[in-house]
Enzyme design. Structure first.
Site, mmCIF file in Angstrom:
data_model
loop_
_atom_site.group_PDB
_atom_site.id
_atom_site.type_symbol
_atom_site.label_atom_id
_atom_site.label_comp_id
_atom_site.label_asym_id
_atom_site.label_seq_id
_atom_site.Cartn_x
_atom_site.Cartn_y
_atom_site.Cartn_z
ATOM 1 N N GLU A 166 -4.347 -7.203 1.677
ATOM 2 C CA GLU A 166 -3.472 -7.417 2.459
ATOM 3 C C GLU A 166 -3.114 -6.654 3.840
ATOM 4 O OE1 GLU A 166 0.662 -7.907 0.689
ATOM 5 O OE2 GLU A 166 -0.086 -9.221 -0.376
ATOM 6 N N GLU A 352 -3.264 -12.232 -6.278
ATOM 7 C CA GLU A 352 -1.778 -11.695 -6.875
ATOM 8 C C GLU A 352 -0.969 -12.919 -6.657
ATOM 9 O OE1 GLU A 352 0.082 -8.354 -4.474
ATOM 10 O OE2 GLU A 352 -1.777 -7.465 -4.490
HETATM 11 C C1 FCB Z 1 2.309 -7.244 -2.485
HETATM 12 C C2 FCB Z 1 1.320 -6.329 -2.554
HETATM 13 C C3 FCB Z 1 1.446 -5.478 -3.918
HETATM 14 C C4 FCB Z 1 2.817 -5.912 -4.539
HETATM 15 C C5 FCB Z 1 3.320 -7.164 -4.630
HETATM 16 C C6 FCB Z 1 4.630 -7.565 -4.933
HETATM 17 O O1 FCB Z 1 2.376 -7.614 -0.914
HETATM 18 O O2 FCB Z 1 -0.024 -6.072 -2.213
HETATM 19 O O3 FCB Z 1 1.095 -4.270 -3.832
HETATM 20 O O4 FCB Z 1 3.687 -4.706 -3.963
HETATM 21 O O5 FCB Z 1 3.335 -7.587 -2.943
#
Ligand code: FCB
Length: 444
Positions: A166, A352
């Site tokens: 990110e 994620e």
């Molecule tokens: C993302 C991050 C991760 C976590 C999630 C909820 O932005 O990459 O580390 O905090 O959100």
């Protein structure tokens, strides 16, 4: 209803990040990271929480891997803490820091769990921040040297690599809103961080190719939230498109795949981009093996001349998670389909996806029905994306364990495994049991 069956070799996993779970941030010769500094500065983190202990994963990794095995995870995405390996970011190497990841990888492989390594999930060595951090152009070399060292030391066993997690969040939450480390508020700085992360990423990809790691693959993980226009008006559509180009995959993939920043965004932010940025674009354009997509929620965007880039989020009354984030699986489909249609990556991974809810322990159990519902709905959209041509190969639920949720400290629980922070006891939540069973069947 017809069953939704996933491809046989589909990789189901879970994800974590070093500073969020490891604890012992200074153990065995590790250097200070910007997150260690930031969390130790009062006022930055809710309740004054820090990552000093976190999930104590640094000491309990074997137990955590046995939980993964018990759940039947096929892969595990974790990140390496750069200052454990290079305490000052460059130069002196700390073998003991490397040993930790060597052991972690070996125990994972013994358990037949595929490691997916993120090289950078926000814990920059503080010594490099003192030299300007991501705003210093030299960081492309510092980072590529670190990355190359990791390819050499773990590449015999780790085949799947993610350069950056990110980078948008690193740039804008770290350097523009200041809610994350290093806590700066400098819009020009933030755009230089975008640009230098791109330079660093592509330099690392080039050295990865030179290392010629057998069966090795490398990609980048990007944050996304679907941005729908509030109405059909041209203003709202433009505001939503700008928000998309700025905060989603296009900001990074357009340079990586096409050698330039996205069109609308470039017009809008031209003055913020580093001087002569164009001369770097040919170097930044570099083929990667996969794109990692992170997705949690959606936003409805209305044109607003008073806000940065001319758009603001408006309410649409959808249910929300504990983070206050809209639950919007339809947006997940749009992001997955969008990335395939716009850039045609060779492979896509969901690196994620998950949700925070206010979990309660009742007689050693956590009945987190809402998380199961959330996951099911998002898995359905992932399945539809595959049917519609997205080359989706794997999916990592965020997160394996409850953990340090950055500025929110320990107040938000994302795990499929509950962590009692007082005793460090782990309890597999109902969502963990559900996921485990789902992986066995590989169908909805
Ligand atoms: C993302 C991050 C991760 C976590 C999630 C909820 O932005 O990459 O580390 O905090 O959100």
């Amino acid at each position: 209803m017809l069953k939704k069956v996933f491809p046989k070799d589909f990789i189901w996993g879970a994800a974590t990040a070093s500073y969020q779970i490891e604890g012992s941030p200074l153990a065995d010769g590790a250097g200070t990271s910007i997150w260690h500094r930031f969390s130790h500065t009062s006022g930055n983190i809710l309740n004054g929480d820090t990552g000093d202990i976190a999930d104590d994963h640094y000491n309990r990794y074997k137990e955590d891997i046995s939980i993964m095995k018990h759940l039947g995870l096929k892969a595990y995405r974790f990140s390496i803490s750069w200052p454990r390996i290079f305490p000052y970011g460059k130069g002196k190497i700390n073998e003991k820091g490397l040993d930790f990841y060597n052991r972690l990888v070996d125990v994972l492989l013994d358990a037949e769990i595929i490691p997916f390594v993120t090289l950078y999930h926000w814990d920059l060595p503080a010594a490099l921040q003192d030299l300007g951090g991501w705003m210093n152009r030299d960081i492309a070399c510092w980072y590529a040297d670190y990355a190359d060292y990791m390819f050499q030391r773990l590449g015999d066993r780790v085949k799947n690599w993610i350069t950056l997690n990110e980078p948008w969040v690193m740039a804008f939450i770290g350097h523009f809103t200041g809610e994350h480390a290093p806590g700066m508020k400098d819009i020009y700085g933030a755009f230089s961080v975008v640009h230098n992360q791109l330079r660093a990423h592509s330099k690392a990809v080039k050295s990865f190719k030179e290392e010629n790691i057998k069966n090795g693959k490398i990609g980048i993980t990007l944050s996304n939230s679907s941005h729908d226009p509030a109405t059909d008006s041209e203003e709202d559509k433009r505001a939503a498109q700008l928000a998309h180009e700025w905060t989603n995959y296009p900001l990074f993939l357009n340079p990586i795949f096409k050698g330039d920043y996205p069109t609308l965004l470039k017009e809008k932010v031209y003055e913020y981009l580093p001087n002569n940025y164009q001369k770097d674009m040919q170097d930044i354009k570099e083929e990667i093996d996969f794109v990692g997509i992170n997705y949690y929620s959606g936003d409805l965007i209305k044109a607003d001349s008073n806000s940065f880039l001319g758009g603001k989020n408006v309410e649409r009354g959808l249910p929300k998670t504990e983070m206050g984030w809209e639950i919007y699986p339809e947006g997940f489909y749009k992001i997955l389909k969008g990335v395939q249609d716009e850039y045609n990556p060779k492979e896509v991974y969901v690196t994620e996806n998950g949700a925070a809810f206010n979990d309660k322990v009742e007689e050693e159990q956590v009945h987190d029905e809402s998380r199961i519902e959330y996951l099911k709905k998002h898995f359905e959209k992932a399945h539809k994306a595959i049917e519609d041509g997205v080359k989706l190969k794997g999916y990592f639920v965020w997160s394996l364990l409850d953990n340090f949720e950055w500025a929110w400290g320990y107040s938000k629980r994302f795990g499929i495994v509950y962590v009692d922070y007082k005793t460090q006891k782990r309890i597999i939540k109902d969502s963990g049991k559900w996921y485990s069973n789902f992986i066995k069947n590989n169908e909805l």
